[in-house]
Enzyme design. Structure first.
Site, PDB file in Angstrom:
ATOM      1  N   ASP A  28       0.852  -1.186   0.000  1.00  0.00           N
ATOM      2  CA  ASP A  28       0.000   0.000   0.000  1.00  0.00           C
ATOM      3  C   ASP A  28       0.893   1.244   0.000  1.00  0.00           C
ATOM      4  OD1 ASP A  28      -3.228   0.482   0.975  1.00  0.00           O
ATOM      5  OD2 ASP A  28      -1.845   2.187   1.064  1.00  0.00           O
ATOM      6  N   ASN A  85     -12.811  -3.421   2.626  1.00  0.00           N
ATOM      7  CA  ASN A  85     -13.733  -2.292   2.764  1.00  0.00           C
ATOM      8  C   ASN A  85     -14.719  -2.312   1.604  1.00  0.00           C
ATOM      9  OD1 ASN A  85     -12.397  -1.311   5.061  1.00  0.00           O
ATOM     10  ND2 ASN A  85     -10.923  -0.187   3.821  1.00  0.00           N
ATOM     11  N   VAL A  94     -11.040   2.921  -3.520  1.00  0.00           N
ATOM     12  CA  VAL A  94     -10.692   2.478  -4.879  1.00  0.00           C
ATOM     13  C   VAL A  94     -11.701   1.397  -5.290  1.00  0.00           C
ATOM     14  CG1 VAL A  94      -8.932   1.436  -6.368  1.00  0.00           C
ATOM     15  CG2 VAL A  94      -8.220   2.965  -4.510  1.00  0.00           C
ATOM     16  N   HIS A  98     -10.205  -5.326  -3.255  1.00  0.00           N
ATOM     17  CA  HIS A  98      -8.860  -5.531  -2.708  1.00  0.00           C
ATOM     18  C   HIS A  98      -8.948  -6.011  -1.272  1.00  0.00           C
ATOM     19  CE1 HIS A  98     -10.058  -1.303  -2.426  1.00  0.00           C
ATOM     20  NE2 HIS A  98      -9.459  -1.264  -1.243  1.00  0.00           N
ATOM     21  N   ILE A  99      -8.020  -6.869  -0.928  1.00  0.00           N
ATOM     22  CA  ILE A  99      -7.882  -7.345   0.454  1.00  0.00           C
ATOM     23  C   ILE A  99      -6.692  -6.611   1.061  1.00  0.00           C
ATOM     24  CG2 ILE A  99      -7.300  -9.319   1.914  1.00  0.00           C
ATOM     25  CD1 ILE A  99      -8.563 -11.156  -0.140  1.00  0.00           C
ATOM     26  N   HIS A 100      -6.928  -5.907   2.167  1.00  0.00           N
ATOM     27  CA  HIS A 100      -5.811  -5.311   2.906  1.00  0.00           C
ATOM     28  C   HIS A 100      -5.215  -6.385   3.812  1.00  0.00           C
ATOM     29  CE1 HIS A 100      -6.793  -0.908   2.333  1.00  0.00           C
ATOM     30  NE2 HIS A 100      -7.999  -1.399   2.130  1.00  0.00           N
TER      31      HIS A 100
HETATM   32  P1  5GP Z   1      -9.696   1.316   0.359  1.00  0.00           P
HETATM   33  O1  5GP Z   1      -9.730   2.603   1.115  1.00  0.00           O
HETATM   34  O2  5GP Z   1     -10.417   1.431  -0.975  1.00  0.00           O
HETATM   35  O3  5GP Z   1     -10.106   0.108   1.137  1.00  0.00           O
HETATM   36  O4  5GP Z   1      -8.164   1.040   0.043  1.00  0.00           O
HETATM   37  C1  5GP Z   1      -7.491   1.578  -1.030  1.00  0.00           C
HETATM   38  C2  5GP Z   1      -6.030   1.544  -0.665  1.00  0.00           C
HETATM   39  O5  5GP Z   1      -5.280   1.740  -1.857  1.00  0.00           O
HETATM   40  C3  5GP Z   1      -5.604   2.649   0.305  1.00  0.00           C
HETATM   41  O6  5GP Z   1      -5.048   2.048   1.484  1.00  0.00           O
HETATM   42  C4  5GP Z   1      -4.583   3.454  -0.475  1.00  0.00           C
HETATM   43  O7  5GP Z   1      -3.498   3.898   0.307  1.00  0.00           O
HETATM   44  C5  5GP Z   1      -4.144   2.488  -1.562  1.00  0.00           C
HETATM   45  N1  5GP Z   1      -3.726   3.124  -2.785  1.00  0.00           N
HETATM   46  C6  5GP Z   1      -4.386   4.111  -3.449  1.00  0.00           C
HETATM   47  N2  5GP Z   1      -3.720   4.458  -4.569  1.00  0.00           N
HETATM   48  C7  5GP Z   1      -2.612   3.663  -4.603  1.00  0.00           C
HETATM   49  C8  5GP Z   1      -1.520   3.558  -5.519  1.00  0.00           C
HETATM   50  O8  5GP Z   1      -1.440   4.255  -6.532  1.00  0.00           O
HETATM   51  N3  5GP Z   1      -0.564   2.634  -5.241  1.00  0.00           N
HETATM   52  C9  5GP Z   1      -0.637   1.828  -4.131  1.00  0.00           C
HETATM   53  N4  5GP Z   1       0.351   0.965  -3.959  1.00  0.00           N
HETATM   54  N5  5GP Z   1      -1.645   1.907  -3.246  1.00  0.00           N
HETATM   55  C10 5GP Z   1      -2.615   2.808  -3.485  1.00  0.00           C
END
Ligand code: 5GP
Length: 112
Positions: A28, A85, A94, A98-100
């Protein structure tokens, strides 16, 4: 095209730690823990709420890869958290499933 599709297409760089025919795992860009990785399917599923019955195997694969990635990252023994999320209240930013994977420090519960 979402930012994650651009990462899959190598149009923007990412610190990729795993790739196979079905998914990609990378760090991330804004880590919330010493280890913060994301596992994404190559198939553009916007969020878990929109996954279909035909995605069953793919979803299982993503969780198994998350587990392997955590092991490779060295956080399997100390423990880690997997988060998905979904939608505005879930904190999704995004619209590509995706799995964190978060680990490397104790994580509070419940989440904010
Ligand atoms: P969400 O908030 O949708 O669950 O998680 C999206 C995650 O994607 C966030 O933790 C954010 O930091 C990460 N993220 C957003 N843009 C990019 C990117 O361009 N590259 C990487 N590696 N992570 C990203």
């Amino acid at each position: 095209m979402t930012i994650f599709e651009k990462i899959i297409a190598r149009e923007i760089p990412a610190d990729i730690v795993h790739e196979d025919a079905l998914c990609l795992a990378f760090r991330d860009i804004q880590p919330h823990a010493p280890s913060h990785l994301l596992v994404i399917p190559k198939k553009a599923i916007p969020r878990i709420a929109e996954a279909a019955a035909e995605d069953k195997e793919l979803l299982g694969h993503l969780f198994l890869v998350a587990s392997r990635v955590a092991e490779k990252e060295g956080i399997a023994k100390s423990g880690y958290r997997i988060v998905v999320n979904c939608g505005a209240d879930g904190g999704e930013t995004v619209p590509h499933l995706h799995i964190h994977i978060l680990g490397g420090r104790p994580l509070a519960w419940p989440p904010g």
